[in-house]
Enzyme design. Structure first.
Site, PDB file in Angstrom:
ATOM      1  N   LEU A  10       1.315 -25.921  29.727  1.00 18.81           N
ATOM      2  CA  LEU A  10       2.021 -26.922  28.911  1.00 18.81           C
ATOM      3  C   LEU A  10       1.764 -26.735  27.419  1.00 18.81           C
ATOM      4  O   LEU A  10       2.230 -27.520  26.596  1.00 18.81           O
ATOM      5  CB  LEU A  10       1.594 -28.340  29.329  1.00 18.81           C
ATOM      6  CG  LEU A  10       1.867 -28.710  30.787  1.00 18.81           C
ATOM      7  CD1 LEU A  10       1.350 -30.108  31.091  1.00 18.81           C
ATOM      8  CD2 LEU A  10       3.345 -28.618  31.112  1.00 18.81           C
ATOM      9  N   GLY A  11       1.019 -25.695  27.057  1.00 22.41           N
ATOM     10  CA  GLY A  11       0.717 -25.443  25.646  1.00 22.41           C
ATOM     11  C   GLY A  11       1.864 -24.736  24.942  1.00 22.41           C
ATOM     12  O   GLY A  11       2.918 -24.479  25.536  1.00 22.41           O
ATOM     13  N   GLN A  12       1.643 -24.402  23.673  1.00 18.84           N
ATOM     14  CA  GLN A  12       2.715 -23.814  22.864  1.00 18.84           C
ATOM     15  C   GLN A  12       3.258 -22.529  23.494  1.00 18.84           C
ATOM     16  O   GLN A  12       4.462 -22.345  23.625  1.00 18.84           O
ATOM     17  CB  GLN A  12       2.222 -23.523  21.433  1.00 18.84           C
ATOM     18  CG  GLN A  12       3.334 -23.068  20.500  1.00 18.84           C
ATOM     19  CD  GLN A  12       2.837 -22.498  19.172  1.00 18.84           C
ATOM     20  OE1 GLN A  12       1.683 -22.102  19.043  1.00 18.84           O
ATOM     21  NE2 GLN A  12       3.710 -22.455  18.186  1.00 18.84           N
ATOM     22  N   ASP A  34      -2.061 -26.620  34.455  1.00 20.47           N
ATOM     23  CA  ASP A  34      -2.591 -27.163  33.200  1.00 20.47           C
ATOM     24  C   ASP A  34      -3.525 -28.308  33.602  1.00 20.47           C
ATOM     25  O   ASP A  34      -3.555 -28.727  34.763  1.00 20.47           O
ATOM     26  CB  ASP A  34      -1.474 -27.677  32.281  1.00 20.47           C
ATOM     27  CG  ASP A  34      -1.902 -27.668  30.814  1.00 20.47           C
ATOM     28  OD1 ASP A  34      -1.341 -26.887  30.016  1.00 20.47           O
ATOM     29  OD2 ASP A  34      -2.818 -28.436  30.465  1.00 20.47           O
ATOM     30  N   ASP A  52      -8.304 -27.829  35.943  1.00 21.97           N
ATOM     31  CA  ASP A  52      -9.149 -27.860  34.752  1.00 21.97           C
ATOM     32  C   ASP A  52      -9.960 -26.557  34.740  1.00 21.97           C
ATOM     33  O   ASP A  52     -10.756 -26.316  35.648  1.00 21.97           O
ATOM     34  CB  ASP A  52     -10.077 -29.085  34.869  1.00 21.97           C
ATOM     35  CG  ASP A  52     -11.024 -29.213  33.705  1.00 21.97           C
ATOM     36  OD1 ASP A  52     -11.061 -28.292  32.852  1.00 21.97           O
ATOM     37  OD2 ASP A  52     -11.740 -30.230  33.649  1.00 21.97           O
ATOM     38  N   TYR A 142     -13.677 -22.833  17.114  1.00 20.30           N
ATOM     39  CA  TYR A 142     -12.591 -22.070  17.746  1.00 20.30           C
ATOM     40  C   TYR A 142     -12.900 -20.567  17.648  1.00 20.30           C
ATOM     41  O   TYR A 142     -12.845 -19.840  18.644  1.00 20.30           O
ATOM     42  CB  TYR A 142     -11.292 -22.408  17.015  1.00 20.30           C
ATOM     43  CG  TYR A 142     -10.053 -21.665  17.466  1.00 20.30           C
ATOM     44  CD1 TYR A 142      -9.653 -21.651  18.795  1.00 20.30           C
ATOM     45  CD2 TYR A 142      -9.243 -21.009  16.524  1.00 20.30           C
ATOM     46  CE1 TYR A 142      -8.488 -21.000  19.177  1.00 20.30           C
ATOM     47  CE2 TYR A 142      -8.077 -20.369  16.895  1.00 20.30           C
ATOM     48  CZ  TYR A 142      -7.705 -20.362  18.221  1.00 20.30           C
ATOM     49  OH  TYR A 142      -6.551 -19.724  18.593  1.00 20.30           O
ATOM     50  N   LYS A 146     -13.805 -17.840  20.563  1.00 25.46           N
ATOM     51  CA  LYS A 146     -12.872 -16.738  20.801  1.00 25.46           C
ATOM     52  C   LYS A 146     -13.566 -15.378  20.641  1.00 25.46           C
ATOM     53  O   LYS A 146     -13.212 -14.420  21.315  1.00 25.46           O
ATOM     54  CB  LYS A 146     -11.648 -16.865  19.887  1.00 25.46           C
ATOM     55  CG  LYS A 146     -10.673 -17.924  20.376  1.00 25.46           C
ATOM     56  CD  LYS A 146     -10.196 -17.592  21.803  1.00 25.46           C
ATOM     57  CE  LYS A 146      -8.921 -18.272  22.188  1.00 25.46           C
ATOM     58  NZ  LYS A 146      -8.383 -17.811  23.475  1.00 25.46           N
ATOM     59  N   ILE A 172       1.711 -18.756  15.305  1.00 27.85           N
ATOM     60  CA  ILE A 172       2.985 -18.552  16.012  1.00 27.85           C
ATOM     61  C   ILE A 172       3.925 -19.705  15.703  1.00 27.85           C
ATOM     62  O   ILE A 172       3.555 -20.871  15.808  1.00 27.85           O
ATOM     63  CB  ILE A 172       2.748 -18.435  17.529  1.00 27.85           C
ATOM     64  CG1 ILE A 172       1.906 -17.194  17.800  1.00 27.85           C
ATOM     65  CG2 ILE A 172       4.083 -18.347  18.281  1.00 27.85           C
ATOM     66  CD1 ILE A 172       1.487 -17.039  19.222  1.00 27.85           C
TER      67      ILE A 172
END
Ligand code: AKB
Length: 321
Positions: A10-12, A34, A52, A142, A146, A172
């Site tokens: 459901l993310g970008q 999701d 999850d 973040y 990553k 993006i």
């Protein structure tokens, strides 16, 4: 290939990746997941599960019981939200990625795709034309998580032979999912406001240049890397890719070429400090050589397409504007 599991559907990126995978491989081969159920029946033609990624047992049993062969692990907490909630970022981005990789090895998964980001860079990284191998000492949670994901991906590839692939995405731009939790989301937000006939107050400075790309190129790159010859890949999930760089003032000018009355004011907040630690431009040469990265959109082509699509979506009725 058997069944593909997508996390963060459901993310970008997930929102647009799932339909692409369904089109390419068929509805019976794709399972979307999701942490929350979808608002509407966005993925009505395929199986959707609530999962999850921080729940080790749930991730392991999903992969094993459903005979998953390929994973697109798109679940992630972006930079701005990660600074507001570092614990959540650590759990989802680091623990979640470990769970996905570990379960993938145990379930005999063939290939795992994981996006990385320009967020892995920091103040000690050169600002321009940044190569793949450079200093990665980020200032944000973040970025920390990553970098951790990049190291985990290489560890699982070297130690267990797991085929893990991915790119360092720049900002993006896309129109299907409203902007939410990133530093580069101002760009999407600007288009939403411009099409709604509103002015925009930007939280970055007008000269805060960052590497960017349009969603069709982001998806095309991911699919190219997914089907590339593994023998030719020199990196795991560290491939730098970017189509162009721009700052808020340049984007505002591009939008004004289509909507001349659009106005932007600037009031930098904590996201400006994040942007200042990221590079202005990336060197994508390794991605071009190893798997044929070739973005199609420049800033003007992207702007025309964004505005046309947002107009069609009746953006005036979107909440939050
Ligand atoms: C963000 O701004 O956090 C993301 C990214 C660059 O990874 N869009």
């Amino acid at each position: 290939m058997g069944t593909i599991l997508v996390t963060g559907s459901l993310g970008q990126i997930g929102t647009e990746l799932v339909p692409l995978l369904v089109k390419k491989f068929g509805p019976s081969r794709v399972i979307a997941s999701d942490v929350k159920p979808p608002d509407s029946d966005v993925f009505h033609d395929i199986e959707y599960i609530t999962m999850d990624v921080t729940d080790r047992e749930m991730v392991a049993s999903t992969m094993k019981d459903r005979s998953i062969t390929d994973v697109f692990h798109m679940a992630g907490i972006l930079s701005a939200l990660g600074e507001r909630n570092p614990e959540l970022a650590f759990m989802v981005n680091s623990v979640g990625t470990f769970n996905v990789l570990n379960s993938a090895v145990k379930a005999g998964v063939n290939r795992v795709m994981i996006p990385s980001t320009i967020g892995v860079f920091g103040k000690d990284t050169p600002r321009d034309n940044v190569p793949v191998v450079t200093v990665t000492r980020p200032a944000t949670m973040y970025g920390v998580t990553k970098v951790n994901a990049e190291l985990l991906a290489s560890y699982f590839r070297n130690k267990f032979g797991l085929d893990v692939r991915g790119v360092r995405y720049p900002g993006i731009v896309s129109y299907k999912t409203p902007p939410s939790a990133g530093t580069t989301d101002y760009a999407v937000d600007m288009y939403y406001h411009a099409v709604a006939g509103k002015s925009y107050e930007c939280y970055l400075k007008e000269d805060a240049a960052l590497p960017m790309m349009y969603m069709p190129d982001a998806l095309d790159s991911l699919m190219k890397l997914y089907s590339a010859d593994g023998e030719k890949l020199r990196y795991t999930i560290e491939y730098n890719i970017s189509a162009f760089s721009f700052d808020p003032a340049t984007l505002a000018s591009a939008i004004r070429r289509v909507i001349p009355e659009f106005r932007v004011t600037y009031r930098p907040d904590y996201r400006q400090s994040i942007a200042e630690t990221w590079p202005r431009s990336l060197d994508s040469t390794d991605a071009k050589i190893d798997w044929g990265f070739s973005p199609a959109y420049d800033i003007d082509a992207m702007t025309e397409d964004m505005i046309e699509n947002l107009k069609e979506m009746h953006v005036r009725n979107q909440p939050g504007l």
